[in-house]
Scaffold this active site. Structure first.
Site, PDB file in Angstrom:
ATOM      1  N   GLU A  54       0.853  -1.199   0.000  1.00 32.17           N
ATOM      2  CA  GLU A  54       0.000   0.000   0.000  1.00 32.17           C
ATOM      3  C   GLU A  54       0.885   1.244   0.000  1.00 32.17           C
ATOM      4  OE1 GLU A  54      -2.369   2.435   3.488  1.00 32.17           O
ATOM      5  OE2 GLU A  54      -2.506   0.242   3.487  1.00 32.17           O
ATOM      6  N   THR A  82      -4.550   5.800   2.773  1.00 31.19           N
ATOM      7  CA  THR A  82      -4.883   7.165   3.207  1.00 31.19           C
ATOM      8  C   THR A  82      -5.750   7.856   2.156  1.00 31.19           C
ATOM      9  OG1 THR A  82      -2.682   7.183   4.241  1.00 31.19           O
ATOM     10  CG2 THR A  82      -3.957   9.203   4.391  1.00 31.19           C
ATOM     11  N   LYS A 142     -10.661  -2.404   7.985  1.00 36.78           N
ATOM     12  CA  LYS A 142      -9.404  -2.102   8.657  1.00 36.78           C
ATOM     13  C   LYS A 142      -9.714  -1.590  10.065  1.00 36.78           C
ATOM     14  CE  LYS A 142      -5.899   1.571   8.294  1.00 36.78           C
ATOM     15  NZ  LYS A 142      -5.379   2.629   7.401  1.00 36.78           N
TER      16      LYS A 142
END
Length: 221
Positions: A54, A82, A142
């Protein structure tokens, strides 16, 4: 994951490799490094049997890094993290990101990813947030930040919310990674604990590979 949701993400249009993810269910989070350094990390990462990376969208040149990695590392899952709004999402998608990670719940972003058949792991903290993110269509949720919540929290929520796949992020390290999998997580997200700044700063390839293999050995038991 229910069959309908799973089949959506298993569409031929989805470039995310579930097979590679299953081999090593760790999402490595890279933030703040340039393309040259990221490629150096990726070489060792892939060589040690890790396949999911990521790149956070608040990294300078994030979209260029994502595009380059997708092109140069076809055996890996390359995603964007993000992602906080639709603009971030669209930029990540257009760069070729194969999965999306958010630190928050943004309904528009989640539903856009689901519509595009892009696996998405939205960030949530409380049981209500976790359930909400899942109900919007997240492939997995998450749990962030997991630092304060710990393994016992994951175990507790897996009781009433056992159908929800969770991916704790923050606070997962070599010392405790196995304990998270023992309570049934779908995977974990790891940043600085997976990519030690001292090893990266020194470009210590041997040290970095040794670190990756130690985590792999701990996870595989």
């Amino acid at each position: 994951m229910d069959k309908e949701k799973y089949s959506n993400y298993m569409s031929p249009n989805t470039s995310f490799s579930f097979e590679k993810y299953a081999q090593m269910p760790v999402v490595g989070i890279i933030r703040g490094y340039d393309l040259e350094t990221v490629k150096w990390i990726a070489d060792s990462y892939q060589a040690c049997g890790f396949f999911t990376l990521e790149i956070t969208m608040n990294t300078a040149g994030a979209t260029e890094i994502i595009s380059a990695l997708v092109k140069d590392y076809p055996e890996m899952n390359i995603g964007a993290g993000t992602v906080c709004n639709l603009k971030d999402y669209q930029n990540a998608r257009d760069a070729g990101a194969q999965f999306i990670v958010t630190p928050i719940i943004d309904e528009a972003v989640i539903k856009a990813a689901v519509a595009d058949k892009l696996p998405i792991f939205p960030g949530a903290y409380t049981p209500s947030e976790i359930y909400k993110a899942w109900s919007f269509g997240a492939m997995a949720v998450k749990i962030f930040p997991a630092t304060q919540l710990g393994v016992s929290f994951i175990k507790d929520i897996k009781g009433p919310l056992k159908q929800i796949k969770v991916l704790p992020t923050g606070g997962v390290a070599l010392e405790n990674i196995r304990s998270f999998f023992e309570v049934g997580v779908y995977g974990v997200g790891m940043g600085s604990s997976l990519f030690p700044k001292n090893l990266i700063g020194l470009k210590d390839t041997a040290g970095l590979k040794e670190h990756f293999l130690a985590i792999k050995a701990e996870l595989k038991g």
